[in-house]
Design a protein around this motif. Structure first.
Motif, PDB file in Angstrom:
ATOM      1  N   VAL A  29       0.643  -1.105   0.197  1.00  0.00           N
ATOM      2  CA  VAL A  29      -0.166   0.287  -0.044  1.00  0.00           C
ATOM      3  C   VAL A  29       0.855   1.479  -0.247  1.00  0.00           C
ATOM      4  O   VAL A  29       0.656   2.600  -0.757  1.00  0.00           O
ATOM      5  N   TRP A  30       1.573   0.968   0.980  1.00  0.00           N
ATOM      6  CA  TRP A  30       3.185   2.288   0.819  1.00  0.00           C
ATOM      7  C   TRP A  30       3.297   3.010  -0.789  1.00  0.00           C
ATOM      8  O   TRP A  30       3.346   4.222  -1.056  1.00  0.00           O
ATOM      9  N   VAL A  31       3.875   1.908  -1.485  1.00  0.00           N
ATOM     10  CA  VAL A  31       3.737   1.490  -2.618  1.00  0.00           C
ATOM     11  C   VAL A  31       3.259   2.861  -3.462  1.00  0.00           C
ATOM     12  O   VAL A  31       3.340   4.023  -4.377  1.00  0.00           O
ATOM     13  N   ASP A  32       1.801   2.167  -3.328  1.00  0.00           N
ATOM     14  CA  ASP A  32       0.335   2.634  -4.218  1.00  0.00           C
ATOM     15  C   ASP A  32       0.391   4.082  -3.784  1.00  0.00           C
ATOM     16  O   ASP A  32       0.332   5.303  -4.534  1.00  0.00           O
ATOM     17  N   ALA A  79       9.190   8.424   3.989  1.00  0.00           N
ATOM     18  CA  ALA A  79       8.144   8.864   4.681  1.00  0.00           C
ATOM     19  C   ALA A  79       6.581   7.592   4.142  1.00  0.00           C
ATOM     20  O   ALA A  79       5.606   7.482   5.694  1.00  0.00           O
ATOM     21  N   CYS A  80       6.193   7.485   3.174  1.00  0.00           N
ATOM     22  CA  CYS A  80       5.636   6.856   3.123  1.00  0.00           C
ATOM     23  C   CYS A  80       5.684   5.572   3.651  1.00  0.00           C
ATOM     24  O   CYS A  80       4.555   5.071   4.690  1.00  0.00           O
ATOM     25  N   ALA A  81       6.886   4.652   3.733  1.00  0.00           N
ATOM     26  CA  ALA A  81       7.303   3.572   4.302  1.00  0.00           C
ATOM     27  C   ALA A  81       6.942   3.240   5.337  1.00  0.00           C
ATOM     28  O   ALA A  81       6.595   2.548   6.352  1.00  0.00           O
ATOM     29  N   ALA A  82       7.495   4.987   6.365  1.00  0.00           N
ATOM     30  CA  ALA A  82       7.038   4.846   7.430  1.00  0.00           C
ATOM     31  C   ALA A  82       6.314   4.972   7.962  1.00  0.00           C
ATOM     32  O   ALA A  82       5.891   4.604   9.087  1.00  0.00           O
ATOM     33  N   VAL A  83       4.542   6.378   7.284  1.00  0.00           N
ATOM     34  CA  VAL A  83       3.641   6.546   8.613  1.00  0.00           C
ATOM     35  C   VAL A  83       2.899   5.842   7.631  1.00  0.00           C
ATOM     36  O   VAL A  83       1.534   5.260   8.311  1.00  0.00           O
ATOM     37  N   VAL A  84       2.575   5.246   6.373  1.00  0.00           N
ATOM     38  CA  VAL A  84       1.753   4.432   6.038  1.00  0.00           C
ATOM     39  C   VAL A  84       1.184   3.097   6.606  1.00  0.00           C
ATOM     40  O   VAL A  84       1.852   2.865   6.940  1.00  0.00           O
ATOM     41  N   PRO A  85      -0.120   3.024   6.862  1.00  0.00           N
ATOM     42  CA  PRO A  85      -0.516   1.550   7.803  1.00  0.00           C
ATOM     43  C   PRO A  85      -0.860   0.518   6.301  1.00  0.00           C
ATOM     44  O   PRO A  85      -0.688   0.774   5.418  1.00  0.00           O
TER      45      PRO A  85
END
Length: 386
Positions: A18-21, A277-283
């Motif tokens: 999901v974080w990649v999307d 940030a996307c990888a760290a934050v997105v659940p």
């Protein structure tokens, strides 16, 4: 809103990170602002999209290459990349018909997409070092200039030209057409190496960094959020140093698309910060805020081509005659006759979200549900991706 986004994105949450999307969606929004915003906003902060967009798209190619190799192995990953690169070239042909006032990056990304599967087998340390070399190469080639670089490339390729000369002679007119003239050499060198706005060495560098980052933070059981946050912090630090250096020397932002040292350093810092940030934050689940970016990010190619078509329509709907706009020009056209309006920024952002939602509401069958362009690609790669 949250329920709709979860339902329409659930399939992709099961099969994709999901974080990649979300990062792809962020790249799209950054592109909308870079292409259509009439000003830099408070403190010029929106100008940062000019540095982030291309770098983030390239880094996501590297992320995809690393994940494909992990899931399918080296041979299948290369075959998948070749098919998708052909799809990007076809999409580039479509965007060339739009008449939009933007430079297209798809051809450059197609080349990077083919090269990356051959490089992701290298250890992470070597890929990182190669990325630094490519960044410096991009800066150096631009500083040297188009004509000297084209001349050196011609000298380097002279033995190959000699070897293929008999074959081209036997092909007659076709062989003559395959010969590269001096004017063509200068044009290709400028477009892909020295004059931009997109240059292959920095794009390859950002793709390599994307492959390193995803290998560092992604595990089969989830994402190493601490490492992802460290990448984001390092990227922010590099971006801050690049901005401070440029402000100290010129008092302004670095000039984007120039492949200066400050330009590539700022773009590199921003792309590492964004991906980290996307990888760290997105659940791992899809709340509505995450879904706003994840939905268009899971239909990236269609949204990209659609945005080009819209901007082409915006500048072609009304023309400038006798130094004045035709009566009835809409809010999508600036007084100068360009597509740089806040109306277009909002229209692109809203359209980028609604297009995938509406498509998946109407189209339920796989693989067509993935998108007008993504469906045929998924169909072509289905057997390899199993």
């Amino acid at each position: 809103m949250a329920a709709v986004l979860r339902r329409l994105s659930g399939l992709h949450a099961a099969h994709r990170l999901v974080w990649v999307d979300v990062a792809r969606g962020l790249a799209l929004v950054s592109m909308f602002v870079a292409h259509a915003a009439p000003s830099g906003g408070p403190g010029g902060i929106l100008h940062l999209t000019e540095f982030l967009t291309a770098a983030l798209f390239a880094a996501l190619v590297g992320v995809g290459a690393a994940l494909e190799r992990r899931r399918h192995g080296a041979g299948r990953a290369l075959a998948l990349a070749l098919i998708r690169a052909v799809a990007l070239l076809a999409a580039a042909w479509l965007t060339a018909l739009s008449g939009a006032q933007v430079a297209d990056i798809l051809t450059h990304l197609a080349i990077v997409m083919v090269v990356l599967p051959l490089l992701v087998a290298l250890p992470r340390s070597l890929r990182t070092g190669l990325a630094v070399v490519c960044l410096m190469l991009g800066v150096w080639l631009t500083a040297v200039g188009t004509a000297p670089v084209a001349a050196r490339l011609s000298e380097a390729l002279a033995p190959l030209q000699s070897l293929t000369a008999p074959v081209r002679a036997q092909l007659g007119n076709v062989g003559a057409a395959l010969a590269v003239t001096e004017a063509e050499s200068l044009r290709w060198t400028a477009e892909f190496l020295t004059a931009g706005p997109y240059r292959l060495p920095p794009l390859l560098a950002w793709a390599l960094l994307g492959s390193v980052l995803v290998a560092s933070v992604h595990r089969f059981e989830g994402v190493a959020r601490g490492r992802a946050a460290a990448w984001a912090g390092a990227g922010l630090g590099l971006a801050a140093v690049a901005l401070a250096f440029s402000r100290w020397r010129t008092g302004e932002f670095p000039l984007p698309y120039t492949a200066s040292l400050a330009d590539v350093a700022l773009a590199t810092g921003l792309v590492l910060a964004a991906l980290g940030a996307c990888a760290a934050v997105v659940p791992s689940h899809l709340p509505w805020l995450t879904g706003i970016l994840a939905v268009p990010g899971s239909m990236t190619l269609t949204v990209y081509v659609a945005h080009q078509a819209y901007l082409g329509w915006a500048v072609g709907a009304w023309t400038v005659l006798g130094g004045a706009l035709q009566p009835g020009a809409g809010p999508w056209l600036s007084p100068a006759g360009t597509d740089d309006t806040w109306f277009n920024v909002v229209a692109l952002c809203v359209g980028g979200l609604l297009l995938p939602l509406l498509w998946r509401t109407v189209v339920r069958r796989e693989p067509w549900r993935r998108g007008p362009l993504e469906g045929p690609i998924a169909l072509a790669t289905r057997r390899l991706a199993r």
